[in-house]
Write an enzyme that holds these catalytic residues in place. Structure first.
Site, PDB file in Angstrom:
ATOM      1  N   ASP A 136      15.357  35.142 -43.409  1.00  0.00           N
ATOM      2  CA  ASP A 136      14.352  34.147 -44.023  1.00  0.00           C
ATOM      3  C   ASP A 136      13.448  33.517 -43.708  1.00  0.00           C
ATOM      4  O   ASP A 136      13.842  31.908 -43.433  1.00  0.00           O
ATOM      5  CB  ASP A 136      15.423  33.592 -45.084  1.00  0.00           C
ATOM      6  CG  ASP A 136      14.638  32.975 -46.688  1.00  0.00           C
ATOM      7  OD1 ASP A 136      15.132  33.425 -47.479  1.00  0.00           O
ATOM      8  OD2 ASP A 136      13.582  32.052 -46.244  1.00  0.00           O
ATOM      9  N   ASP A 164      12.988  29.731 -44.766  1.00  0.00           N
ATOM     10  CA  ASP A 164      13.816  28.701 -44.419  1.00  0.00           C
ATOM     11  C   ASP A 164      13.870  28.449 -42.829  1.00  0.00           C
ATOM     12  O   ASP A 164      13.947  27.072 -42.659  1.00  0.00           O
ATOM     13  CB  ASP A 164      14.977  29.609 -44.325  1.00  0.00           C
ATOM     14  CG  ASP A 164      16.367  29.274 -45.856  1.00  0.00           C
ATOM     15  OD1 ASP A 164      15.239  28.419 -46.846  1.00  0.00           O
ATOM     16  OD2 ASP A 164      16.797  30.275 -46.737  1.00  0.00           O
ATOM     17  N   ARG A 221      11.501  34.989 -54.779  1.00  0.00           N
ATOM     18  CA  ARG A 221      12.400  36.426 -55.658  1.00  0.00           C
ATOM     19  C   ARG A 221      13.484  35.828 -55.807  1.00  0.00           C
ATOM     20  O   ARG A 221      14.336  35.106 -55.434  1.00  0.00           O
ATOM     21  CB  ARG A 221      12.405  37.055 -53.904  1.00  0.00           C
ATOM     22  CG  ARG A 221      11.756  37.647 -53.673  1.00  0.00           C
ATOM     23  CD  ARG A 221      12.214  38.919 -52.346  1.00  0.00           C
ATOM     24  NE  ARG A 221      13.265  38.960 -51.409  1.00  0.00           N
ATOM     25  CZ  ARG A 221      13.481  39.906 -50.307  1.00  0.00           C
ATOM     26  NH1 ARG A 221      13.280  41.052 -50.547  1.00  0.00           N
ATOM     27  NH2 ARG A 221      14.603  39.222 -50.058  1.00  0.00           N
TER      28      ARG A 221
END
Ligand code: PRP
Ligand code: URA
Length: 208
Positions: A199, A202, A103
């Site tokens: 996230d 991550d 994204r």
């Protein structure tokens, strides 16, 4: 499009643990894999079977088996990778494709950087996996790519979804089956899911 929301307490429990800020990378990976397996069990309940002959110690008989080679698991990179082994634990002979999307941090629009799918994709039951369905942009683009390459029978599994993402995917691809671990409240101004888990990529890979 049919949407199935998971109701099993084990899935709910594990998603709650996943959300916690204090859940470290190692535990996060383990939980994502376990949730994918439990969701896969539900999502694959309609897999077709074929009868084969087997001999038991007592007698010969005809019994059902699934054809795992007809299944393709397609993670959306990166975070979808965390779900692959959970599905392969159920169907070890499934083939695995990959779609690389990220994204854009400013526009939140998906950008493709990789796509490799198993051969005869038009004949396979495809299970696309991505833990997060936020705006739905990545999911819609991934299903667009798969259909453009001939994919027809598509299921999409996401661990946490925002209502916006479910609506976008339903609108763009009314023919697919969507499986959602938990439907969250909304997106924030950065298009992150609230309450969400942050996230996913991550947290799976220990990056920032
Ligand atoms: C995350 C997530 C989805 C996407 C969802 O990936 O894994 O692919 O965002 O957001 P959307 O519904 O608004 O498109 P990200 O782009 O952060 O890439 P990564 O997995 O490489 O971290
Ligand atoms: N991608 C993520 O990893 N988390 C979100 O909340 C939204 C998109």
């Amino acid at each position: 499009m049919s949407v199935s929301y998971m109701t099993h307490p084990l899935i709910k429990h594990k998603i709650t643990l996943l959300r916690k800020t204090t859940t470290g990378t190692n535990e996060f990976r383990k939980l994502i894999e376990e949730i994918a397996m439990l969701m896969g069990y539900e999502a694959l309940a309609d897999l077709p079977t074929a009868d084969i002959e087997v001999s038991t110690p007592i007698e010969d008989t005809v019994q059902p088996v699934i054809n795992g080679k007809k299944l393709a698991v397609v993670p959306i990179l990166r975070a979808g990778l965390g779900m692959v082994n959970g599905i392969l634990a159920l169907v070890p002979s499934a083939k695995v494709g990959h779609i690389g999307l990220y994204r854009d941090p400013e526009t939140h629009l998906p950008h493709e950087y990789y796509c490799k799918l198993p051969e005869a994709i038009d004949e396979r039951q495809i299970v696309v996996v991505d833990p997060m369905l936020a705006t739905g942009g990545s999911a819609v683009a991934a299903v667009d790519f798969i259909k453009a390459r001939g994919g027809k029978k598509i299921k999409f599994m996401s661990v946490i979804a925002a209502p916006e993402g479910v609506s976008a995917l339903m609108k763009a691809h009314p023919d697919i089956q969507l499986y959602v671990g938990c439907l969250d409240r909304c997106l924030n101004e950065n298009a992150y899911i609230c309450p969400g888990l942050g996230d996913a990529g991550d947290r799976i890979f220990g990056t920032q």
